[in-house]
Motif scaffolding. Structure first.
Motif, PDB file in Angstrom:
ATOM      1  N   PHE A  55       0.844  -1.194   0.000  1.00  0.00           N
ATOM      2  CA  PHE A  55       0.000   0.000   0.000  1.00  0.00           C
ATOM      3  C   PHE A  55       0.880   1.245   0.000  1.00  0.00           C
ATOM      4  O   PHE A  55       1.830   1.336   0.780  1.00  0.00           O
ATOM      5  CB  PHE A  55      -0.912   0.019   1.238  1.00  0.00           C
ATOM      6  CG  PHE A  55      -1.893  -1.111   1.258  1.00  0.00           C
ATOM      7  CD1 PHE A  55      -3.152  -0.956   0.716  1.00  0.00           C
ATOM      8  CD2 PHE A  55      -1.540  -2.344   1.807  1.00  0.00           C
ATOM      9  CE1 PHE A  55      -4.058  -2.001   0.722  1.00  0.00           C
ATOM     10  CE2 PHE A  55      -2.440  -3.392   1.817  1.00  0.00           C
ATOM     11  CZ  PHE A  55      -3.704  -3.227   1.274  1.00  0.00           C
ATOM     12  N   ASP A  56       0.556   2.205  -0.834  1.00  0.00           N
ATOM     13  CA  ASP A  56       1.357   3.432  -0.928  1.00  0.00           C
ATOM     14  C   ASP A  56       1.404   4.216   0.372  1.00  0.00           C
ATOM     15  O   ASP A  56       2.394   4.873   0.663  1.00  0.00           O
ATOM     16  CB  ASP A  56       0.806   4.345  -2.036  1.00  0.00           C
ATOM     17  CG  ASP A  56       1.016   3.742  -3.417  1.00  0.00           C
ATOM     18  OD1 ASP A  56       1.949   2.941  -3.592  1.00  0.00           O
ATOM     19  OD2 ASP A  56       0.228   4.092  -4.312  1.00  0.00           O
ATOM     20  N   ASP A  57       0.319   4.164   1.144  1.00  0.00           N
ATOM     21  CA  ASP A  57       0.244   5.002   2.333  1.00  0.00           C
ATOM     22  C   ASP A  57       0.347   4.218   3.643  1.00  0.00           C
ATOM     23  O   ASP A  57       0.149   4.773   4.713  1.00  0.00           O
ATOM     24  CB  ASP A  57      -1.048   5.827   2.325  1.00  0.00           C
ATOM     25  CG  ASP A  57      -2.295   4.964   2.247  1.00  0.00           C
ATOM     26  OD1 ASP A  57      -2.181   3.760   1.947  1.00  0.00           O
ATOM     27  OD2 ASP A  57      -3.388   5.500   2.479  1.00  0.00           O
ATOM     28  N   GLY A  58       0.673   2.933   3.586  1.00  0.00           N
ATOM     29  CA  GLY A  58       0.746   2.134   4.800  1.00  0.00           C
ATOM     30  C   GLY A  58       2.051   2.350   5.555  1.00  0.00           C
ATOM     31  O   GLY A  58       3.127   2.154   5.007  1.00  0.00           O
ATOM     32  N   ILE A  59       1.943   2.757   6.819  1.00  0.00           N
ATOM     33  CA  ILE A  59       3.141   2.885   7.663  1.00  0.00           C
ATOM     34  C   ILE A  59       3.073   1.953   8.867  1.00  0.00           C
ATOM     35  O   ILE A  59       4.030   1.832   9.619  1.00  0.00           O
ATOM     36  CB  ILE A  59       3.383   4.334   8.134  1.00  0.00           C
ATOM     37  CG1 ILE A  59       2.253   4.836   9.019  1.00  0.00           C
ATOM     38  CG2 ILE A  59       3.617   5.251   6.944  1.00  0.00           C
ATOM     39  CD1 ILE A  59       2.568   6.123   9.753  1.00  0.00           C
ATOM     40  N   GLY A  60       1.940   1.283   9.055  1.00  0.00           N
ATOM     41  CA  GLY A  60       1.793   0.340  10.155  1.00  0.00           C
ATOM     42  C   GLY A  60       0.759  -0.706   9.806  1.00  0.00           C
ATOM     43  O   GLY A  60      -0.170  -0.444   9.040  1.00  0.00           O
ATOM     44  N   PRO A  77       7.694   4.514  10.032  1.00  0.00           N
ATOM     45  CA  PRO A  77       7.293   5.888   9.738  1.00  0.00           C
ATOM     46  C   PRO A  77       8.106   6.528   8.616  1.00  0.00           C
ATOM     47  O   PRO A  77       7.738   7.575   8.104  1.00  0.00           O
ATOM     48  CB  PRO A  77       7.537   6.610  11.061  1.00  0.00           C
ATOM     49  CG  PRO A  77       8.661   5.846  11.684  1.00  0.00           C
ATOM     50  CD  PRO A  77       8.418   4.408  11.291  1.00  0.00           C
ATOM     51  N   LYS A  78       9.227   5.928   8.210  1.00  0.00           N
ATOM     52  CA  LYS A  78      10.118   6.522   7.204  1.00  0.00           C
ATOM     53  C   LYS A  78      10.194   5.678   5.939  1.00  0.00           C
ATOM     54  O   LYS A  78      11.206   5.681   5.261  1.00  0.00           O
ATOM     55  CB  LYS A  78      11.519   6.667   7.794  1.00  0.00           C
ATOM     56  CG  LYS A  78      11.567   7.445   9.069  1.00  0.00           C
ATOM     57  CD  LYS A  78      11.959   8.849   8.842  1.00  0.00           C
ATOM     58  CE  LYS A  78      11.907   9.556  10.178  1.00  0.00           C
ATOM     59  NZ  LYS A  78      12.787  10.548  10.416  1.00  0.00           N
ATOM     60  N   ARG A  79       9.139   4.930   5.648  1.00  0.00           N
ATOM     61  CA  ARG A  79       9.181   4.089   4.458  1.00  0.00           C
ATOM     62  C   ARG A  79       9.490   4.911   3.231  1.00  0.00           C
ATOM     63  O   ARG A  79       9.143   6.084   3.206  1.00  0.00           O
ATOM     64  CB  ARG A  79       7.887   3.299   4.310  1.00  0.00           C
ATOM     65  CG  ARG A  79       6.654   4.179   4.130  1.00  0.00           C
ATOM     66  CD  ARG A  79       5.438   3.430   3.778  1.00  0.00           C
ATOM     67  NE  ARG A  79       5.614   2.854   2.457  1.00  0.00           N
ATOM     68  CZ  ARG A  79       4.831   1.946   1.943  1.00  0.00           C
ATOM     69  NH1 ARG A  79       3.834   1.493   2.607  1.00  0.00           N
ATOM     70  NH2 ARG A  79       5.045   1.482   0.738  1.00  0.00           N
ATOM     71  N   PRO A  80      10.206   4.460   2.286  1.00  0.00           N
ATOM     72  CA  PRO A  80      10.607   3.070   2.065  1.00  0.00           C
ATOM     73  C   PRO A  80      11.928   2.680   2.719  1.00  0.00           C
ATOM     74  O   PRO A  80      12.455   1.611   2.444  1.00  0.00           O
ATOM     75  CB  PRO A  80      10.716   2.995   0.542  1.00  0.00           C
ATOM     76  CG  PRO A  80      11.198   4.350   0.148  1.00  0.00           C
ATOM     77  CD  PRO A  80      10.553   5.301   1.127  1.00  0.00           C
ATOM     78  N   ASP A  81      12.498   3.524   3.573  1.00  0.00           N
ATOM     79  CA  ASP A  81      13.757   3.219   4.252  1.00  0.00           C
ATOM     80  C   ASP A  81      13.529   2.083   5.246  1.00  0.00           C
ATOM     81  O   ASP A  81      12.981   2.286   6.323  1.00  0.00           O
ATOM     82  CB  ASP A  81      14.264   4.478   4.971  1.00  0.00           C
ATOM     83  CG  ASP A  81      15.571   4.262   5.689  1.00  0.00           C
ATOM     84  OD1 ASP A  81      16.092   3.128   5.682  1.00  0.00           O
ATOM     85  OD2 ASP A  81      16.072   5.228   6.277  1.00  0.00           O
ATOM     86  N   ARG A  82      13.956   0.902   4.895  1.00  0.00           N
ATOM     87  CA  ARG A  82      13.708  -0.265   5.741  1.00  0.00           C
ATOM     88  C   ARG A  82      14.538  -0.283   7.025  1.00  0.00           C
ATOM     89  O   ARG A  82      14.285  -1.089   7.909  1.00  0.00           O
ATOM     90  CB  ARG A  82      13.915  -1.540   4.946  1.00  0.00           C
ATOM     91  CG  ARG A  82      12.813  -1.701   3.906  1.00  0.00           C
ATOM     92  CD  ARG A  82      12.869  -3.046   3.243  1.00  0.00           C
ATOM     93  NE  ARG A  82      11.713  -3.186   2.386  1.00  0.00           N
ATOM     94  CZ  ARG A  82      10.953  -4.274   2.351  1.00  0.00           C
ATOM     95  NH1 ARG A  82      11.242  -5.295   3.097  1.00  0.00           N
ATOM     96  NH2 ARG A  82       9.925  -4.324   1.545  1.00  0.00           N
TER      97      ARG A  82
END
Length: 121
Positions: A55-60, A77-82
């Motif tokens: 999902f483009d907007d999924g952070i959790g 919270p900083k996706r796409p930085d894994r």
């Protein structure tokens, strides 16, 4: 282990898990504490992250949102930085601020719905 709505293989093989939409009963089912920290838990966590990243907007994403009624949640919270991936297992709120902040939030289980939410600062 994952409850009556858990998809087959959720903790034994890599997969993208389908997000349950409200009013799916898994979203209201009691969630069990994680008691065993093993390779199956690691696979579940990896599957949660992979499913969230669809999902483009999924952070959790919480395990109950994919039908797995265990107290597990992933967050980035900083996706796409894994390198910012955070995993919560059996989370407990131990303290909170009396100050409140309002922010616009959305939920993958309530698609196309967002609104202001008050949370402790």
């Amino acid at each position: 282990r994952g409850g009556p709505y858990a998809p087959t293989g959720f903790d034994t093989e890599p997969m993208t898990l389908e997000v349950c939409q409200y009013p799916h009963p898994a979203l209201r089912h009691e969630n069990r504490r994680v008691e065993v920290f093993d390779s199956k838990l690691k696979i579940l966590v990896e599957n949660l992250f992979e499913s969230m990243y669809q999902f483009d907007d999924g952070i959790g994403l919480a395990a109950p949102q994919v039908g797995v009624n265990l107290r597990v949640m992933v967050y980035n919270p900083k996706r796409p930085d894994r390198s910012e991936e955070i995993v919560f297992i059996n989370p407990v709120i131990t303290a909170s601020s009396e100050m409140q902040n309002e922010r616009k939030e959305s939920c993958l289980s309530f698609p196309r719905l967002s609104g202001p939410v008050m949370r402790p600062a």
